[in-house]
Design an enzyme around this catalytic site. Sequence first.
Site, short mmCIF file in Angstrom:
data_model
loop_
_atom_site.label_atom_id
_atom_site.label_comp_id
_atom_site.label_asym_id
_atom_site.label_seq_id
_atom_site.Cartn_x
_atom_site.Cartn_y
_atom_site.Cartn_z
N SER A 126 1.06 -1.14 -0.06
CA SER A 126 0.04 0.02 0.05
C SER A 126 0.91 1.26 -0.10
O SER A 126 1.82 1.27 0.66
CB SER A 126 -0.84 0.00 1.31
OG SER A 126 -1.41 1.25 1.56
N TYR A 150 -0.83 5.99 -4.78
CA TYR A 150 -1.74 6.99 -4.87
C TYR A 150 -1.06 8.43 -5.55
O TYR A 150 -0.18 8.53 -5.26
CB TYR A 150 -2.14 7.41 -3.46
CG TYR A 150 -3.19 6.56 -2.92
CD1 TYR A 150 -4.50 6.33 -3.43
CD2 TYR A 150 -2.99 6.02 -1.55
CE1 TYR A 150 -5.53 5.56 -2.74
CE2 TYR A 150 -3.97 5.00 -0.85
CZ TYR A 150 -5.03 4.92 -1.58
OH TYR A 150 -5.91 4.22 -1.11
N THR A 176 -4.35 3.63 -7.75
CA THR A 176 -5.74 3.59 -7.07
C THR A 176 -6.48 4.69 -7.57
O THR A 176 -5.97 5.84 -7.31
CB THR A 176 -5.83 3.26 -5.77
OG1 THR A 176 -5.27 1.83 -5.63
CG2 THR A 176 -7.01 3.31 -5.16
N LYS A 293 -6.68 0.77 -10.49
CA LYS A 293 -7.85 0.03 -9.58
C LYS A 293 -8.76 1.12 -9.23
O LYS A 293 -8.64 2.29 -9.03
CB LYS A 293 -6.82 -0.09 -8.21
CG LYS A 293 -7.70 -0.81 -6.85
CD LYS A 293 -6.63 -1.17 -6.07
CE LYS A 293 -7.31 -1.91 -4.90
NZ LYS A 293 -7.78 -0.78 -3.71
C1 LIG Z 1 -8.45 -0.63 6.38
C2 LIG Z 1 -8.42 -0.36 4.83
C3 LIG Z 1 -7.18 0.13 4.14
C4 LIG Z 1 -7.07 0.34 2.77
N1 LIG Z 1 -6.02 0.80 2.38
C5 LIG Z 1 -5.82 0.79 1.01
C6 LIG Z 1 -4.85 1.47 0.23
O1 LIG Z 1 -3.97 2.20 0.89
N2 LIG Z 1 -4.75 1.51 -0.83
C7 LIG Z 1 -5.93 0.94 -1.78
O2 LIG Z 1 -5.56 1.06 -2.89
N3 LIG Z 1 -6.75 0.35 -1.20
C8 LIG Z 1 -6.80 0.42 -0.02
N4 LIG Z 1 -7.90 -0.40 0.85
C9 LIG Z 1 -8.78 -1.19 -0.27
C10 LIG Z 1 -8.35 -2.54 -0.42
O3 LIG Z 1 -7.38 -2.66 -1.47
C11 LIG Z 1 -9.45 -3.47 -1.20
O4 LIG Z 1 -10.05 -2.74 -2.38
C12 LIG Z 1 -10.64 -3.56 -0.09
O5 LIG Z 1 -10.21 -4.00 1.19
C13 LIG Z 1 -11.63 -4.72 -0.72
O6 LIG Z 1 -12.85 -4.82 0.08
P1 LIG Z 1 -12.94 -5.93 1.13
O7 LIG Z 1 -11.74 -5.66 2.13
O8 LIG Z 1 -14.24 -5.64 1.85
O9 LIG Z 1 -13.03 -7.30 0.51
C14 LIG Z 1 -8.05 -0.37 2.06
C15 LIG Z 1 -9.14 -1.14 2.66
C16 LIG Z 1 -9.22 -1.08 3.75
C17 LIG Z 1 -10.11 -1.90 4.72
#
Ligand SMILES: Cc1cc2nc3c(=O)[nH]c(=O)nc-3n(C[C@H](O)[C@H](O)[C@H](O)COP(=O)(O)O)c2cc1C
Length: 427
Positions: A126, A150, A176, A293
């Site tokens: 991330s 990002y 993303t 994404k």
């Molecule tokens: C706590 C948290 C932090 C996240 N941080 C990022 C991130 O830094 N970059 C990103 O592209 N997606 C981030 N996401 C989204 C995840 O990559 C992913 O799309 C998402 O968790 C999928 O949904 P699910 O966990 O309900 O299956 C984050 C999700 C959560 C729950």
Amino acid sequence: MNGLQRQTAIYLRGVSGRRPRVSTDATLLEEQAREHMPAEAFAYIAGGAGTGATIRANRAAFDRWRIVPRMLRDVSRRDTTVELFGRRLPSPFLLAPIGVLEMVNRQADLAVARAAAEEGIPMVFSNQASRPMEACAEALGDSPHWFQLYWSTSDELVESLVSRAERCGSEAIVVTLDTTILGWRTHDLDLAYLPFLRGKGIAQYTSDPVFRRLIAEEQPGGDPTPQPRPSLPALRTLVELTRAYPDRFLPALRSGLARAAVQRFVQIYSRPSLTWDDLPFLRERTKLPILLKGILHPDDAARAVDAGMDGVWVSNHGGRQMDGAIATLDALPEIASAIDGRVPIVMDSGIRGGADAFKALALGATAVCIGRPYVYGLATAGQEGVGEVIQNFRADFDLTMGLAGCTTVGEIRREALTEAQRSTVSG
Ligand SMILES: Cc1cc2nc3c(=O)[nH]c(=O)nc-3n(C[C@H](O)[C@H](O)[C@H](O)COP(=O)(O)O)c2cc1C
């Protein structure tokens, strides 16, 4: 380890009175993990945008599809591998990029990297990680990893992050697109808590030479406004901030850089003005495959391919960005037909077990991501917990494949599914 071996191992441990530390049902795991997390961490991880309608829609979409198993097909040997960007992966699972893991575990991304290396599952770093990508890459060794970006307001920072990812061996860049503006996250708003303002989840920045130069340039006397005497909570935050930095950066922090870094981060981390015209900038700067994404519309998917992107990642950020957004599984079939096999499709948001992965693959995904469940594994049982979650998803997927009558991932096709209403109507 295939599904049968994993299942047998769990039952055999039960004979000597041992139960899994991490629930094998990823939907129950959320409540289990809640007990191991501070309220702010649980809100940040489990919470969604607004009323949580997108989180519910993600799950409801999976429930609307049913698998129709086929019999007498010799499923004694099953091959769960898939190929992605020239790599053969043991299963169609990746670990989604998830920021701020230090909220649930001190080792944070490092614990995840070690578990991922043991399981040979690709980890997507991330941009908001708690540990620098280089440290995680080292923990992963030969195990594959990608970097999620990002798009900053600073082109120089974008270049720096991407070149660091290349240098540490990341095999793809994931941009993303759905978070150029932070969603209305009611759980976090009600606690008035955003981890980044406490210096959490900014390790990719504080370890970056361009970012460090940018803040150093502003010091001293960058901000002429006199700082008010800090209150007790503000002081606590300052101590938290100090912890968020690499050791050798500490002296600089004491001189006020910690606060400056967070302020700079807030200004720089995202570019809401981003458009399709910006993509060539990135395309020209890396030979690595680039995936977009957050794609939810077939026209955007087709445009991504036309723009020379190498993959599309269907995601609504786990319902964290927009309340009432389309479920990813609902978006997937039209996107798959727009892409028509030209590039791989990665999909996430709501994947909670092997059957979900099966349905996503049947509707056109090449691979899917485990998101929140591995964070819950991390909160509950550290690195081991992440490993267990990965093993459970794989075992469940392997058994689902066999039970459905499929011996390879390529055999998982649309014909293996029916829509739930139809199965209700026909009894
Ligand atoms: C706590 C948290 C932090 C996240 N941080 C990022 C991130 O830094 N970059 C990103 O592209 N997606 C981030 N996401 C989204 C995840 O990559 C992913 O799309 C998402 O968790 C999928 O949904 P699910 O966990 O309900 O299956 C984050 C999700 C959560 C729950």
